[in-house]
Design a protein around this motif. Structure first.
Motif, PDB file in Angstrom:
ATOM      1  N   UNK A 124       0.848  -1.194   0.000  1.00 47.71           N
ATOM      2  CA  UNK A 124       0.000   0.000   0.000  1.00 47.71           C
ATOM      3  C   UNK A 124       0.881   1.241   0.000  1.00 47.71           C
ATOM      4  N   UNK A 125       0.552   2.180  -0.862  1.00 48.93           N
ATOM      5  CA  UNK A 125       1.230   3.475  -0.899  1.00 48.93           C
ATOM      6  C   UNK A 125       0.180   4.570  -0.790  1.00 48.93           C
ATOM      7  N   UNK A 126       0.602   5.710  -0.276  1.00 46.30           N
ATOM      8  CA  UNK A 126      -0.293   6.852  -0.111  1.00 46.30           C
ATOM      9  C   UNK A 126       0.163   7.957  -1.060  1.00 46.30           C
ATOM     10  N   UNK A 127      -0.785   8.545  -1.769  1.00 46.63           N
ATOM     11  CA  UNK A 127      -0.474   9.570  -2.766  1.00 46.63           C
ATOM     12  C   UNK A 127      -1.282  10.824  -2.461  1.00 46.63           C
ATOM     13  N   UNK A 128      -0.618  11.963  -2.488  1.00 44.86           N
ATOM     14  CA  UNK A 128      -1.288  13.261  -2.322  1.00 44.86           C
ATOM     15  C   UNK A 128      -1.240  13.973  -3.663  1.00 44.86           C
ATOM     16  N   UNK A 129      -2.412  14.258  -4.200  1.00 42.93           N
ATOM     17  CA  UNK A 129      -2.488  15.016  -5.445  1.00 42.93           C
ATOM     18  C   UNK A 129      -2.440  16.501  -5.108  1.00 42.93           C
ATOM     19  N   UNK A 130      -1.870  17.285  -6.004  1.00 44.96           N
ATOM     20  CA  UNK A 130      -1.814  18.721  -5.747  1.00 44.96           C
ATOM     21  C   UNK A 130      -3.132  19.377  -6.162  1.00 44.96           C
ATOM     22  N   UNK A 131      -3.253  20.641  -5.886  1.00 50.23           N
ATOM     23  CA  UNK A 131      -4.474  21.386  -6.209  1.00 50.23           C
ATOM     24  C   UNK A 131      -4.364  21.935  -7.634  1.00 50.23           C
ATOM     25  N   UNK A 132      -4.456  21.043  -8.608  1.00 51.18           N
ATOM     26  CA  UNK A 132      -4.334  21.430 -10.011  1.00 51.18           C
ATOM     27  C   UNK A 132      -5.643  22.054 -10.501  1.00 51.18           C
ATOM     28  N   UNK A 133      -5.545  22.798 -11.583  1.00 49.04           N
ATOM     29  CA  UNK A 133      -6.709  23.519 -12.118  1.00 49.04           C
ATOM     30  C   UNK A 133      -7.534  22.630 -13.050  1.00 49.04           C
ATOM     31  N   UNK A 134      -8.760  23.062 -13.323  1.00 46.75           N
ATOM     32  CA  UNK A 134      -9.603  22.363 -14.296  1.00 46.75           C
ATOM     33  C   UNK A 134      -8.937  22.349 -15.673  1.00 46.75           C
ATOM     34  N   UNK A 135      -8.263  23.440 -16.016  1.00 50.44           N
ATOM     35  CA  UNK A 135      -7.582  23.514 -17.314  1.00 50.44           C
ATOM     36  C   UNK A 135      -6.457  22.481 -17.394  1.00 50.44           C
ATOM     37  N   UNK A 136      -5.733  22.306 -16.296  1.00 53.60           N
ATOM     38  CA  UNK A 136      -4.669  21.294 -16.282  1.00 53.60           C
ATOM     39  C   UNK A 136      -5.260  19.896 -16.445  1.00 53.60           C
ATOM     40  N   UNK A 137      -6.382  19.650 -15.805  1.00 56.72           N
ATOM     41  CA  UNK A 137      -7.048  18.353 -15.951  1.00 56.72           C
ATOM     42  C   UNK A 137      -7.396  18.122 -17.422  1.00 56.72           C
ATOM     43  N   UNK A 138      -8.003  19.115 -18.045  1.00 58.37           N
ATOM     44  CA  UNK A 138      -8.419  18.968 -19.442  1.00 58.37           C
ATOM     45  C   UNK A 138      -7.226  18.745 -20.365  1.00 58.37           C
ATOM     46  N   UNK A 139      -6.136  19.481 -20.128  1.00 61.22           N
ATOM     47  CA  UNK A 139      -4.934  19.292 -20.951  1.00 61.22           C
ATOM     48  C   UNK A 139      -4.350  17.896 -20.744  1.00 61.22           C
ATOM     49  N   UNK A 140      -4.331  17.442 -19.498  1.00 54.07           N
ATOM     50  CA  UNK A 140      -3.791  16.112 -19.218  1.00 54.07           C
ATOM     51  C   UNK A 140      -4.656  15.026 -19.862  1.00 54.07           C
ATOM     52  N   UNK A 141      -5.944  15.128 -19.707  1.00 52.25           N
ATOM     53  CA  UNK A 141      -6.839  14.130 -20.292  1.00 52.25           C
ATOM     54  C   UNK A 141      -6.699  14.121 -21.814  1.00 52.25           C
ATOM     55  N   UNK A 142      -6.507  15.283 -22.411  1.00 51.81           N
ATOM     56  CA  UNK A 142      -6.351  15.381 -23.871  1.00 51.81           C
ATOM     57  C   UNK A 142      -5.113  14.634 -24.375  1.00 51.81           C
ATOM     58  N   UNK A 143      -4.137  14.375 -23.499  1.00 50.58           N
ATOM     59  CA  UNK A 143      -2.952  13.610 -23.919  1.00 50.58           C
ATOM     60  C   UNK A 143      -3.288  12.139 -24.150  1.00 50.58           C
ATOM     61  N   UNK A 144      -4.399  11.681 -23.577  1.00 48.89           N
ATOM     62  CA  UNK A 144      -4.775  10.271 -23.685  1.00 48.89           C
ATOM     63  C   UNK A 144      -4.130   9.388 -22.631  1.00 48.89           C
ATOM     64  N   UNK A 145      -3.156   9.919 -21.922  1.00 46.40           N
ATOM     65  CA  UNK A 145      -2.411   9.106 -20.953  1.00 46.40           C
ATOM     66  C   UNK A 145      -3.280   8.475 -19.861  1.00 46.40           C
ATOM     67  N   UNK A 146      -4.277   9.177 -19.336  1.00 45.01           N
ATOM     68  CA  UNK A 146      -5.006   8.590 -18.205  1.00 45.01           C
ATOM     69  C   UNK A 146      -5.999   7.493 -18.568  1.00 45.01           C
ATOM     70  N   UNK A 147      -6.227   7.253 -19.838  1.00 45.40           N
ATOM     71  CA  UNK A 147      -7.355   6.424 -20.237  1.00 45.40           C
ATOM     72  C   UNK A 147      -7.226   4.940 -19.891  1.00 45.40           C
ATOM     73  N   UNK A 148      -6.028   4.422 -19.732  1.00 49.41           N
ATOM     74  CA  UNK A 148      -5.892   2.993 -19.415  1.00 49.41           C
ATOM     75  C   UNK A 148      -5.316   2.774 -18.019  1.00 49.41           C
ATOM     76  N   UNK A 149      -5.522   3.761 -17.139  1.00 48.54           N
ATOM     77  CA  UNK A 149      -4.902   3.688 -15.820  1.00 48.54           C
ATOM     78  C   UNK A 149      -5.927   3.846 -14.705  1.00 48.54           C
ATOM     79  N   UNK A 150      -5.824   2.981 -13.718  1.00 52.86           N
ATOM     80  CA  UNK A 150      -6.662   3.118 -12.530  1.00 52.86           C
ATOM     81  C   UNK A 150      -6.405   4.481 -11.908  1.00 52.86           C
ATOM     82  N   UNK A 151      -7.469   5.171 -11.543  1.00 54.08           N
ATOM     83  CA  UNK A 151      -7.323   6.499 -10.966  1.00 54.08           C
ATOM     84  C   UNK A 151      -7.121   7.587 -11.996  1.00 54.08           C
ATOM     85  N   UNK A 152      -7.062   7.227 -13.262  1.00 56.25           N
ATOM     86  CA  UNK A 152      -6.960   8.178 -14.376  1.00 56.25           C
ATOM     87  C   UNK A 152      -5.668   8.995 -14.377  1.00 56.25           C
ATOM     88  N   UNK A 153      -4.587   8.427 -13.838  1.00 57.33           N
ATOM     89  CA  UNK A 153      -3.297   9.106 -13.958  1.00 57.33           C
ATOM     90  C   UNK A 153      -2.179   8.079 -13.944  1.00 57.33           C
TER      91      UNK A 153
END
Length: 193
Positions: A124-153
């Motif tokens: 078990x590991x513990x992860x703290x996500x930072x307070x990223x913006x909605x725009x950062x989320x949209x840019x990250x999702x647009x890369x396609x990277x989160x699509x095959x990953x648990x937790x979307x990252x």
């Protein structure tokens, strides 16, 4: 003669991690139905069970091998967060994770055949996500990277830019806790070193 080492996984991340430490292994797709979110079972039980199913399935065909299986889940507020269904779901998941802690559980199973001796473990590991913006989320999702990953990252890729800190095993978060795997293999007389 050393037994063949088989990774019972299709995960590019697990294949990469095992490959980067320089051991010879074969990749075999386990083709099993993984258990997902369950109110009756804990994340620990689920990842352990899924990892075990994978090695047992591959053991049906490989009778003189060391077989490695793993399963990883992201857990937020006691709920397993799976892979996103689509881009909107990825955005929803990342908004839920934003500026919060969550846990990553990986179950590892190692089976030696033909003896069918099995060892399992969960990290078990513990992860703290930072307070990223909605725009950062949209840019990250647009890369396609989160699509095959648990937790979307993916912490090993651009998703690292969303993570503020981790407590525990980095490789567990990627999907294969190498130190724990080595410990299990040592009990079979094998070492990743």
């Amino acid at each position: 003669m050393r037994k063949e080492i088989i990774l019972a996984s299709n995960s590019p991340r697990r294949i990469y991690l095992l490959g980067q430490i320089g051991i010879d292994f074969k990749v075999v797709s386990p083709n099993v139905e993984e258990e997902g979110n369950s109110e009756r079972r804990s994340p620990v039980d689920i990842v352990k069970s899924n990892a075990l199913k994978k090695v047992q399935k591959v053991a049906e065909e490989y009778r003189n091998a060391i077989i490695i299986g793993a399963d990883t889940v992201v857990v937020l507020d006691g709920e397993i967060i799976g892979k996103p269904k689509d881009e909107r779901d990825a955005i929803r998941i990342l908004k839920r994770l934003r500026d919060r802690y969550h846990f990553v559980f990986s179950g590892v199973a190692v089976m030696e055949t033909p003896e069918e001796k099995v060892l399992t473990s969960v990290v078990r590991s513990k992860v703290k996500m930072r307070d990223y913006s909605d725009e950062e989320i949209e840019r990250y999702v647009a890369t396609g990277e989160p699509m095959d990953k648990a937790g979307a990252y993916g912490i090993q890729g651009k998703g690292a830019l969303l993570v503020e800190k981790i407590e525990g095993d980095y490789y567990n978060i990627v999907g294969l806790p190498l130190v724990r795997l080595n410990s299990l293999l040592n009990r079979f007389g094998y070492s990743l070193l």
